[in-house]
Design a protein around this motif. Structure first.
Motif, PDB file in Angstrom:
ATOM      1  N   ALA A   1     -72.080 -36.324  80.197  1.00  0.00           N
ATOM      2  CA  ALA A   1     -70.708 -35.510  80.515  1.00  0.00           C
ATOM      3  C   ALA A   1     -71.042 -34.856  81.786  1.00  0.00           C
ATOM      4  O   ALA A   1     -71.695 -33.703  81.799  1.00  0.00           O
ATOM      5  CB  ALA A   1     -70.820 -34.353  79.371  1.00  0.00           C
ATOM      6  N   ALA A   2     -70.270 -35.467  82.792  1.00  0.00           N
ATOM      7  CA  ALA A   2     -70.414 -35.136  84.179  1.00  0.00           C
ATOM      8  C   ALA A   2     -70.222 -33.413  84.459  1.00  0.00           C
ATOM      9  O   ALA A   2     -70.994 -32.897  85.206  1.00  0.00           O
ATOM     10  CB  ALA A   2     -69.658 -35.964  85.082  1.00  0.00           C
ATOM     11  N   ALA A   3     -69.161 -33.021  83.854  1.00  0.00           N
ATOM     12  CA  ALA A   3     -68.993 -31.458  84.166  1.00  0.00           C
ATOM     13  C   ALA A   3     -69.994 -30.766  83.448  1.00  0.00           C
ATOM     14  O   ALA A   3     -70.300 -29.534  84.170  1.00  0.00           O
ATOM     15  CB  ALA A   3     -67.424 -31.142  83.517  1.00  0.00           C
ATOM     16  N   ALA A   4     -70.257 -31.091  82.253  1.00  0.00           N
ATOM     17  CA  ALA A   4     -71.297 -30.276  81.501  1.00  0.00           C
ATOM     18  C   ALA A   4     -72.733 -30.200  82.247  1.00  0.00           C
ATOM     19  O   ALA A   4     -73.303 -29.038  82.119  1.00  0.00           O
ATOM     20  CB  ALA A   4     -71.589 -30.704  80.039  1.00  0.00           C
ATOM     21  N   PHE A   5     -73.122 -31.274  82.860  1.00  0.00           N
ATOM     22  CA  PHE A   5     -74.369 -31.416  83.282  1.00  0.00           C
ATOM     23  C   PHE A   5     -74.334 -30.587  84.596  1.00  0.00           C
ATOM     24  O   PHE A   5     -75.435 -30.089  84.964  1.00  0.00           O
ATOM     25  CB  PHE A   5     -74.614 -33.068  83.736  1.00  0.00           C
ATOM     26  N   ALA A   6     -73.211 -30.604  85.344  1.00  0.00           N
ATOM     27  CA  ALA A   6     -73.211 -29.696  86.428  1.00  0.00           C
ATOM     28  C   ALA A   6     -73.165 -28.287  86.215  1.00  0.00           C
ATOM     29  O   ALA A   6     -73.990 -27.629  86.975  1.00  0.00           O
ATOM     30  CB  ALA A   6     -72.001 -30.173  87.130  1.00  0.00           C
ATOM     31  N   ALA A   7     -72.546 -27.948  84.863  1.00  0.00           N
ATOM     32  CA  ALA A   7     -72.745 -26.581  84.656  1.00  0.00           C
ATOM     33  C   ALA A   7     -74.135 -26.268  84.227  1.00  0.00           C
ATOM     34  O   ALA A   7     -74.588 -24.941  84.518  1.00  0.00           O
ATOM     35  CB  ALA A   7     -71.809 -26.164  83.248  1.00  0.00           C
ATOM     36  N   ALA A   8     -74.635 -27.218  83.585  1.00  0.00           N
ATOM     37  CA  ALA A   8     -76.137 -27.017  83.141  1.00  0.00           C
ATOM     38  C   ALA A   8     -77.444 -26.813  84.189  1.00  0.00           C
ATOM     39  O   ALA A   8     -78.033 -26.179  84.249  1.00  0.00           O
ATOM     40  CB  ALA A   8     -76.707 -28.258  82.209  1.00  0.00           C
TER      41      ALA A   8
END
Length: 636
Positions: A509-516
């Motif tokens: 999940a690109a967005a979730a990985f950036a947030a993580a």
């Protein structure tokens, strides 16, 4: 992306700014012939990707290498040839007129450079998908069963991938819509950011939501939703707003993975929110021939439900944990909000022109000009030459990767249609569904989410729509009794929703990985939290098919019933998961609420009224019962 220095930075900035400005000029005063416009768009935005993005981590990070310049020169050659021979390309009969050796060589160069640019600047997964599609055309005749295809000559493969302007490939209609409508909306978004509209959204979100329990999380939801309508990228939305909101959420008590999940779910939803939805929505208008204004009208209620669900989940989490509002010292004040309020005028201009049935190109063109003019009203928002240059360059930097990703997805679609794989894969899904529309939708949902693991939202939507929409139209018209015309927009919105939320769902999940990364949390756990906060993406997606009132179709009573059903179901599910409604809840209450919410959201075997009654009366009844008893003090 490289951090260019000195003359390299100036060259890249001026290149992107100048050609973005030319796209804006075309939007207001008329575009060249389609082939010329597509060639120009690819010529100015594909070669720079080799200079802006290194081939490997070991490549120079502050300047292009000599091989990068060679790649850029080769990438320009096919598009220069197309522009020079635009009339001949437009007049030729596809697959009938000779496809000479020079066209064969240029087509191979075009495909190879496109694959490398996609690998560098977009996603290696998309580059692999394009390559596999071409290999399938070459060797598919050797495969057994439904995978078997006819024999394609090398010339047919290269021609279908490169030069079939009326169907697919690099120069197909998808590249046309990116070079025109999507490009000018990207420009509008860039000028919104350059003028300080992002600050307006952030301050407005803080004033509206910051004073309530768990304020920073609610600020993140409101700000990301507003910002996402103009950014066009869930990852850039996370990076831009998450840098501020995630630390704030952690400061008031949210766990890192939860804070990252809230931000990523909210950022992803920006592409669902009118009036400026993601690039895939413009592609939808092109594919379906449905006016964009009609698409955003149909999507409006669903988008509101998506953000309502996130706010509800955040609220219940905050109340259960006893979180406090934002400190008054961090609240901007209404005076600060109103100081930027004039920047909302260009958005009003855009909405007005779209509702008056002006073309999207012209509406975005006028809104962009009005953004510059309106910014001059106050010194704090005034856009000077530097801000204009930076906005134009920012738009160019966004257009370039999108150009290659859409061209690549055009090759995939061309390969799927030429080989008949669209029909074959659709037939496989149809057979697995066994004539059951619910199972068909579940399988398509999973297909889109899997596609979203490796490729961006717009290509994922394009490919999934080619495979899945015909199946929904065929089985849905038989099962639900609607005509294919009535089901066309719901089917595309169904696929679109899952393509969007794939950026927040595990395992990739690109967005979730950036947030993580910002929250310093586990990417997988963050994406799991993002999925539960974005639960409305699943419920609304299925509602498009089964409950057309959610698209504002039908009487006012039907629309209100559909909306109330969604609200009740989402309240029940989010409260049950959090363990708090009016008070803390024991496990039996929580399970009952979640079960009732899922029945309200997905129980289409019931009538609309019965389903609405379950969704609304169950949480209302538990809330009434809670108000009459002492708070549960056990573990939740």
């Amino acid at each position: 992306m490289r951090q260019l220095e000195g003359w390299g930075w100036w060259l890249a900035t001026l290149w992107m700014a100048v050609f973005a400005a030319i796209h804006l000029y075309f939007a207001g005063f008329g575009f060249p012939e389609p082939i010329t416009m597509r060639g120009f768009h690819l010529l100015v935005f594909v070669p720079p990707l080799f200079l802006l993005y290194p081939a490997r981590t070991s490549s120079p990070q502050t300047r292009p290498s000599l091989p990068d310049w060679v790649w850029a020169a080769f990438a320009a050659a096919p598009h220069l040839w197309v522009i020079w021979n635009a009339q001949a390309v437009s007049d030729r009969m596809e697959y009938v007129d000779p496809f000479g050796w020079e066209m064969m060589a240029l087509g191979i160069i075009c495909v190879i450079t496109l694959l490398e640019a996609t690998r560098r600047a977009v996603e290696p997964g998309l580059a692999w998908m394009v390559a596999i599609s071409l290999l399938y055309m070459q060797f598919g005749h050797l495969l057994p069963g439904v995978l078997n295809t006819r024999v394609f000559t090398p010339a047919e493969i290269v021609e279908s991938a490169w030069l079939v302007p009326t169907a697919g490939g690099v120069y197909g209609p998808l590249t046309g819509i990116v070079a025109t409508t999507i490009a000018v909306f990207i420009l509008f978004g860039a000028f919104m950011q350059g003028s300080g509209t992002g600050r307006l959204f952030s301050n407005f979100g803080a004033m509206v939501a910051g004073r309530y329990s768990g304020g920073p999380a609610k600020v993140a939801v409101v700000t990301s939703g507003l910002f996402g309508t103009m950014s066009g990228s869930s990852v850039s939305n996370v990076i831009t707003t998450g840098a501020m909101t995630i630390p704030l959420m952690q400061r008031v008590g949210y766990k890192p993975a939860v804070a990252g999940g809230i931000e990523s779910a909210a950022s992803v939803g920006g592409a669902l929110m009118p009036p400026v939805m993601g690039a895939a929505a413009f592609v939808m208008a092109e594919i379906t021939n449905i006016p964009y204004s009609q698409i955003i009208s149909a999507a409006a209620i669903g988008a509101v439900m998506y953000y309502f669900a996130i706010l509800a989940a955040v609220h219940f989490e905050a109340k259960r944990a006893g979180m406090r509002p934002m400190p008054l010292s961090e609240m901007p004040g209404w005076r600060e909000v109103f100081a930027d309020a004039h920047l909302i005028i260009p958005i009003g201009v855009l909405v007005y022109l779209m509702n008056e049935r002006w073309s999207g190109n012209y509406a975005a063109f006028m809104s962009t000009l009005s953004m510059v003019a309106v910014s001059l009203l106050r010194a704090r928002t005034r856009m000077g030459w530097r801000q204009v240059l930076e906005s134009l360059a920012s738009a160019g930097h966004t257009m370039a990767p999108l150009a290659v990703s859409i061209a690549g997805s055009g090759i995939v679609v061309s390969a799927l249609t030429s080989t008949g794989m669209v029909v074959a894969f659709g037939g496989i899904i149809k057979d697995l569904a066994g004539g059951s529309l619910p199972w068909l939708l579940v399988l398509l949902c999973l297909t889109v989410l899997v596609l979203g693991m490796g490729i961006p939202t717009t290509p994922s939507y394009i490919i999934a729509a080619a495979i899945g929409v015909p199946q929904i139209l065929e089985l849905g018209s038989r099962t639900l009794g609607y005509s294919t015309e009535q089901l066309l927009l719901p089917a595309h919105l169904f696929v679109f929703y899952f393509a969007v939320i794939a950026d927040a769902t595990p395992p990739v999940a690109a967005a979730a990985f950036a947030a993580a990364a910002i929250a310093k949390a586990s990417p997988t756990i963050t994406s799991l939290h993002a999925s539960r906060f974005g639960i409305a993406g699943f419920t609304v997606g299925f509602a498009f098919i089964y409950d057309p009132a959610i698209m504002a179709r039908g009487s006012l009573a039907e629309i209100l019933l559909a909306s109330a059903t969604q609200v009740g179901a989402l309240v029940a599910v989010t409260a049950g998961y959090a363990g708090f409604l009016l008070k803390r809840m024991a496990m039996p209450e929580r399970l009952l609420l979640v079960a009732g919410g899922l029945v309200g959201a997905f129980g289409y075997f019931l009538g609309d009224v019965e389903r609405g009654a379950v969704a609304v009366l169950l949480p209302a009844g538990i809330a009434l019962w809670q108000s009459m008893r002492r708070e549960y003090s056990g573990a939740v």
